[in-house]
Design an enzyme around this catalytic site. Structure first.
Site, mmCIF file in Angstrom:
data_model
loop_
_atom_site.group_PDB
_atom_site.id
_atom_site.type_symbol
_atom_site.label_atom_id
_atom_site.label_comp_id
_atom_site.label_asym_id
_atom_site.label_seq_id
_atom_site.Cartn_x
_atom_site.Cartn_y
_atom_site.Cartn_z
ATOM 1 N N ASP A 143 1.615 6.499 -11.360
ATOM 2 C CA ASP A 143 2.188 6.351 -12.703
ATOM 3 C C ASP A 143 2.291 7.670 -13.446
ATOM 4 O OD1 ASP A 143 2.486 3.559 -12.547
ATOM 5 O OD2 ASP A 143 0.387 3.257 -13.052
ATOM 6 N N ARG A 303 4.284 3.064 -3.366
ATOM 7 C CA ARG A 303 2.981 3.719 -3.343
ATOM 8 C C ARG A 303 2.376 3.792 -1.944
ATOM 9 N NH1 ARG A 303 -0.547 -0.995 -6.455
ATOM 10 N NH2 ARG A 303 -1.204 -2.141 -4.597
#
Length: 413
Positions: A143, A303
């Site tokens: 993030d 991810r």
């Protein structure tokens, strides 16, 4: 370093998190640590006395190199919120009794905002009780929303995957023509910060126009204006590609994904589970305009795509792991390692340590000036910021045509 080191991983995994683990292990060994333990499933696992001796699992240089190239949390992760010290002192007494039993000199925690909250609370308890163990945070989050650091390990590889995948989706959209056009809506992770979604702009280049629209959660989302913009684009082209953050909200504060379904799951830190933003918008546009739509959710792919990891990202992740051990060995506690950008051309970075109290429970958002006036795209400043972080490749170790990862048997001390 005279005592032992323990390291854990927490929060959402990344393609680079295990490179930080490798950096912790190598530096701790080089600095003379007697044993280097790994918590199984973070602080939650430690409280159940679940841990391993990493020397039994990283036995040679090949293991270390495989670990750097292995996505997800090798040790297992958790989302456990430590209570405030005054609310439940017994939890801390239990944790510190385990640390004493293992003769832990340095406690390293690899994670994001919530993980730094853990470091803050444990270091505060150590200060209050005069306990000698030192606590240092090692940044990790795709993030990219940790304060005081230029960027976080994990972000560069995720950004590279997003830019690459968006470009491939754009190319795919031009293969077939539909009578009323095609609108592809890509949902990218990002609750409050749009660093990942903005990386969709990396698809733009001499051979690609890039996505048509990019929406970040930092700005309110207007459904009607969105519909009008898509309709206008379809009058000019047959394929439209839009990237949206999962966390985009209406002006009244409701998540867009809540318009299509109820959001029931809330984790230990009070975070709602966000999913379905692209699906709702695709259905909305199909109903409003009557065109073909596709909802594409990158989900965990962004991810875990170690096959497209950034070399810069993997190297920096390794460096911050080593820097965390170095900081603890030299007496720091209640700190987090941060990355400092020294230059863009050529790109250079270094590490420092900052007070974790100024980082935990804070969020670094995309600056308003890095988004265009209409709130529909990122600026060149954003692209210039992220481009150095996606450079270079890390070749996987291939076996039978598939990348080999380091496998961790489920054993514990």
């Amino acid at each position: 370093m005279k005592g032992n080191v323990i390291v854990g991983q927490s929060g959402g995994p990344t393609a680079a998190i295990n490179s930080s683990l490798a950096g912790v292990y190598r530096t701790a060994k080089d600095r003379g640590a007697k044993k280097i333990y790994g918590m199984l499933h973070g602080i939650q696992g430690l409280m159940d006395e679940r841990y391993i001796d990493l020397s039994e699992h990283i036995t040679n240089e090949l293991d270390a190199e495989l670990l750097k190239r292995t996505p997800a949390a090798y040790l297992g992760s958790c989302r456990y919120k430590l209570p405030e010290i005054h609310e439940n002192g017994e939890v801390y007494e239990k944790i510190f009794s385990i640390l004493d039993k293992l003769e832990i000199e340095a406690f390293i925690y690899i994670g994001g905002n919530d993980s730094m909250d853990t470091i803050k609370k444990l270091s505060d308890y150590a200060i209050v009780t005069g306990h000698p163990t030192r606590f240092v945070g090692c940044p990790k989050t795709i993030d990219n929303d940790l304060a005081l650091t230029d960027h976080t390990p994990g972000y560069g590889s995720a950004a590279k995957y997003i830019g690459t995948s968006v470009k491939e989706i754009i190319r795919d959209g031009f293969c077939l023509e539909y009578p009323h056009g095609l609108v592809s809506i890509i949902e990218v992770m990002g609750r409050n910060a749009g660093w990942l979604t903005g990386a969709a702009a990396l698809a733009q280049g001499e051979d690609c126009t890039g996505p048509d629209l990019i929406y970040l959660p930092e700005l309110p989302f207007d459904l009607q204006k969105f519909s009008e913009r898509v309709k206008s684009l379809l009058s000019e082209k047959t394929s439209v590609v839009v990237a949206v953050s999962e966390g985009i909200k209406l002006d009244d504060g409701r998540y867009v994904c809540e318009l299509g379904q109820s959001v029931d799951f809330v984790d230990a830190f009070g975070h709602k589970q966000l999913s379905g933003t692209a699906a709702y918008l695709a259905s909305f546009i199909a109903g409003e305009i009557g065109c073909k739509t596709r909802a594409i959710e990158f989900s965990t792919l962004q991810r875990s795509a170690s096959h497209s990891a950034s070399r810069v990202d993997i190297l920096e992740a390794y460096q911050v792991g080593g820097a965390a051990v170095k900081a603890a060995d030299e007496g720091d506690s209640g700190k987090m390692v941060v990355i400092k950008r020294l230059s863009d051309d050529p790109y250079q970075s270094g590490t420092e340590v900052k007070d974790v109290h100024k980082i935990a429970n804070d969020e670094k958002l995309v600056p308003r000036e890095w988004v265009n006036i209409e709130g529909t795209y990122v600026t060149d400043e954003f692209v210039n910021y992220v481009k150095p972080l996606i450079q270079g490749d890390v070749s996987p170790v291939m076996v039978d045509g598939i990348p080999r990862h380091l496998y961790k048997p489920k054993t514990q001390k």
